[in-house]
Design a protein around this motif. Structure first.
Motif, PDB file in Angstrom:
ATOM      1  N   ARG A   1     -37.929 -18.502 110.774  1.00 49.48           N
ATOM      2  CA  ARG A   1     -36.616 -18.616 110.135  1.00 49.48           C
ATOM      3  C   ARG A   1     -35.842 -19.852 110.584  1.00 49.48           C
ATOM      4  N   PHE A   2     -35.856 -20.146 111.907  1.00 47.38           N
ATOM      5  CA  PHE A   2     -34.998 -21.212 112.441  1.00 47.38           C
ATOM      6  C   PHE A   2     -35.764 -22.491 112.785  1.00 47.38           C
ATOM      7  N   VAL A   3     -37.091 -22.458 112.673  1.00 44.81           N
ATOM      8  CA  VAL A   3     -37.950 -23.623 112.929  1.00 44.81           C
ATOM      9  C   VAL A   3     -37.641 -24.257 114.289  1.00 44.81           C
ATOM     10  N   VAL A   4     -37.742 -23.451 115.340  1.00 38.94           N
ATOM     11  CA  VAL A   4     -37.471 -23.885 116.709  1.00 38.94           C
ATOM     12  C   VAL A   4     -38.679 -23.506 117.575  1.00 38.94           C
ATOM     13  N   PRO A   5     -39.094 -24.374 118.517  1.00 38.02           N
ATOM     14  CA  PRO A   5     -40.210 -24.028 119.421  1.00 38.02           C
ATOM     15  C   PRO A   5     -39.792 -22.950 120.417  1.00 38.02           C
ATOM     16  N   TYR A   6     -39.845 -21.701 119.981  1.00 41.81           N
ATOM     17  CA  TYR A   6     -39.266 -20.599 120.754  1.00 41.81           C
ATOM     18  C   TYR A   6     -40.054 -20.275 122.023  1.00 41.81           C
ATOM     19  N   ILE A   7     -41.385 -20.463 121.992  1.00 44.17           N
ATOM     20  CA  ILE A   7     -42.176 -20.223 123.210  1.00 44.17           C
ATOM     21  C   ILE A   7     -41.754 -21.212 124.300  1.00 44.17           C
ATOM     22  N   ALA A   8     -41.570 -22.475 123.912  1.00 45.31           N
ATOM     23  CA  ALA A   8     -41.116 -23.504 124.865  1.00 45.31           C
ATOM     24  C   ALA A   8     -39.732 -23.157 125.404  1.00 45.31           C
ATOM     25  N   GLY A   9     -38.857 -22.620 124.530  1.00 41.93           N
ATOM     26  CA  GLY A   9     -37.515 -22.234 124.953  1.00 41.93           C
ATOM     27  C   GLY A   9     -37.541 -21.106 125.966  1.00 41.93           C
ATOM     28  N   ILE A  10     -38.373 -20.086 125.706  1.00 40.38           N
ATOM     29  CA  ILE A  10     -38.495 -18.951 126.636  1.00 40.38           C
ATOM     30  C   ILE A  10     -39.090 -19.412 127.965  1.00 40.38           C
ATOM     31  N   PHE A  11     -40.117 -20.264 127.904  1.00 38.19           N
ATOM     32  CA  PHE A  11     -40.769 -20.818 129.097  1.00 38.19           C
ATOM     33  C   PHE A  11     -39.758 -21.564 129.962  1.00 38.19           C
ATOM     34  N   GLN A  12     -38.957 -22.400 129.335  1.00 34.65           N
ATOM     35  CA  GLN A  12     -37.967 -23.191 130.067  1.00 34.65           C
ATOM     36  C   GLN A  12     -36.936 -22.291 130.738  1.00 34.65           C
ATOM     37  N   PHE A  13     -36.464 -21.272 130.019  1.00 36.54           N
ATOM     38  CA  PHE A  13     -35.452 -20.383 130.593  1.00 36.54           C
ATOM     39  C   PHE A  13     -36.006 -19.597 131.778  1.00 36.54           C
ATOM     40  N   LEU A  14     -37.247 -19.132 131.680  1.00 28.34           N
ATOM     41  CA  LEU A  14     -37.839 -18.350 132.765  1.00 28.34           C
ATOM     42  C   LEU A  14     -37.950 -19.171 134.049  1.00 28.34           C
TER      43      LEU A  14
END
Length: 443
Positions: A326-339
């Protein structure tokens, strides 16, 4: 092909605004505590901010030559890869993915939590939950799409200049609560001058961080050869003046003992200058500024592992390449960075995290400065729309300044420097393992 179709639409003022927006973040409000704790005197505190500004100016003018000569998506990673090869380029991307951006997010989340607790008189036991919640909220905003994150960035870009302007303009004309002597430049207490200066200078570098990206807009400028050096010179000079003035206000408002190690110094100085209610309003402006800086690093940071994954340079590249439908965002990379950032929040303080990320980035900065000399000799025919002025003096000053920061940090903060180097070097087996896996897949 897309990289060659960038429209040249950015004027001198647009580039100047980019420099200002990229560099001015949260450090201007919160690094005074660390600078003063090392310098232990007003004169050395101000000198460290001036020296940090001059070094940043030389660094920005130098790196911009590579930005115009190698205008590729990926910025500094591509400059190093072009000059030294794939592995060094990967190590910068690795360091940015596992140290630089997560450490920035962790440090800014901690400082947001610290200020939030101070503003509302909450228990310090809430620091970690607030910090983690802050980092998570910004990550979620970014996972809702680039437009949402960009709108937040635009809003906070305007807001963050308000507390700076108020503190400087009002604070300069307020009667001094503390007598400030700027000359002669010397340290306070029994600390050696070099030790004090190196620690104070490293602390200022977080506030000046962002200079590496000031050349990124070169390919979209109307006249980069003329306007880029002007934008960098005017922007970083103005930033240095602002940083020196706001720190002078802090020094004349609060004593050295009140400033040293006090992450609430900006709020306490604001209370003294504007009164209780005015100080609270300024602190709210500072909180918005910190949140905006946090959003900027989050938005940029999640694209680094994504870019590495597109070239299949990291393990689990197929996962890191995934974009939300839906939002065309690299969500796995986002979760990885936050963790990673969340783990850092548990392990480190604001100053520890920021000093480590600055140290690691200056390791690669030295490679970038040296690349200017290497490519001038190796590829004199390379098209350079902009050349660093006063070559080789300015690049040499940047290199000498960088060496001073790195060498003195190695001796004065050996554990911190060793951790930064160790995590960076961990990227070598990761790179080699990934290359081996790629080779097996081809067979």
């Amino acid at each position: 092909m897309g990289e060659n179709r960038l429209k040249r639409e950015i004027s001198l003022f647009g580039a100047f605004s980019t420099v200002m927006g990229t560099v001015i973040g949260a450090g201007v409000f919160f690094k005074t505590a660390s600078v003063v704790s090392f310098a232990k005197s007003p004169s050395l505190t101000v000198f460290a901010w001036v020296l940090g500004g001059l070094l940043t100016l030389c660094a920005g003018l130098t790196s911009a030559e590579l930005a115009t000569a190698i205008p590729k998506t990926g910025g500094a990673v591509k400059y190093i890869e072009y000059t030294y090869g794939k592995l060094p380029g990967f190590l910068l991307g690795w360091a940015q993915s596992v140290i630089y951006f997560p450490a920035n997010i962790a440090a800014l989340s901690i400082i947001f939590g610290t200020q939030f607790i101070h503003l509302f008189h909450l228990s310090t036991n809430l620091l970690l939950p607030i910090a983690i919640g802050t980092g998570l909220s910004v990550t979620l905003v970014n996972l809702l799409g680039t437009r949402m994150a960009a709108n937040l960035q635009s809003f906070t870009l305007v807001i963050k200049m308000i507390p700076i302007a108020l503190i400087v303009l009002v604070g300069l004309f307020m009667p001094a609560s503390v007598e400030v002597s700027l000359f002669p430049v010397r340290t306070g207490g029994d600390v050696g001058f070099i030790h004090a200066l190196s620690g104070a200078l490293l602390a200022t570098m977080f506030a000046y961080d962002g200079w590496l990206g000031v050349g990124a807009v070169a390919g979209e400028m109307k006249q980069p050869e003329k306007d880029l050096p002007k934008a960098i010179f005017l922007g970083l000079t103005f930033i240095t003046i602002v940083y020196v003035l706001i720190n002078f206000v802090f020094l004349k408002t609060l004593s050295i003992d009140q400033l040293s190690g006090n992450l609430n110094a900006a709020s306490e100085a604001s209370n003294q200058i504007f009164g209780s209610m005015g100080g609270k309003l300024v602190t709210i402006g500072i909180l918005i500024s910190v949140y905006g800086a946090l959003n900027g690093y989050t938005m940029t940071g999640i694209r680094v592992p994504y870019a590495l994954a597109l070239e299949e340079m990291i393990p689990f590249s197929q996962q890191f390449q995934k974009l939300s439908k839906r939002f065309v965002v690299p969500y796995i990379a986002g979760i990885f960075q936050f963790l990673i950032a969340a783990v850092m929040m548990f392990l480190g303080s604001f100053d520890l995290l920021t000093d480590m990320l600055v140290f690691v980035m200056w390791l690669f900065s030295l490679l970038i400065f040296s690349a200017v000399f290497i490519l001038r000799k190796k590829e004199p025919e390379l098209k350079r729309p902009y050349k660093v002025p006063f070559y080789p003096v300015i690049p040499a000053v940047a290199i000498l300044g960088g060496l001073f920061i790195l060498i003195t940090t190695l001796f004065t903060q050996t554990v911190l420097a060793s951790i930064g180097i160790g995590i960076t070097l961990l990227g070598i087996p990761v790179y080699l393992l990934n290359q081996k896996i790629k080779g097996l897949k081809k067979k």
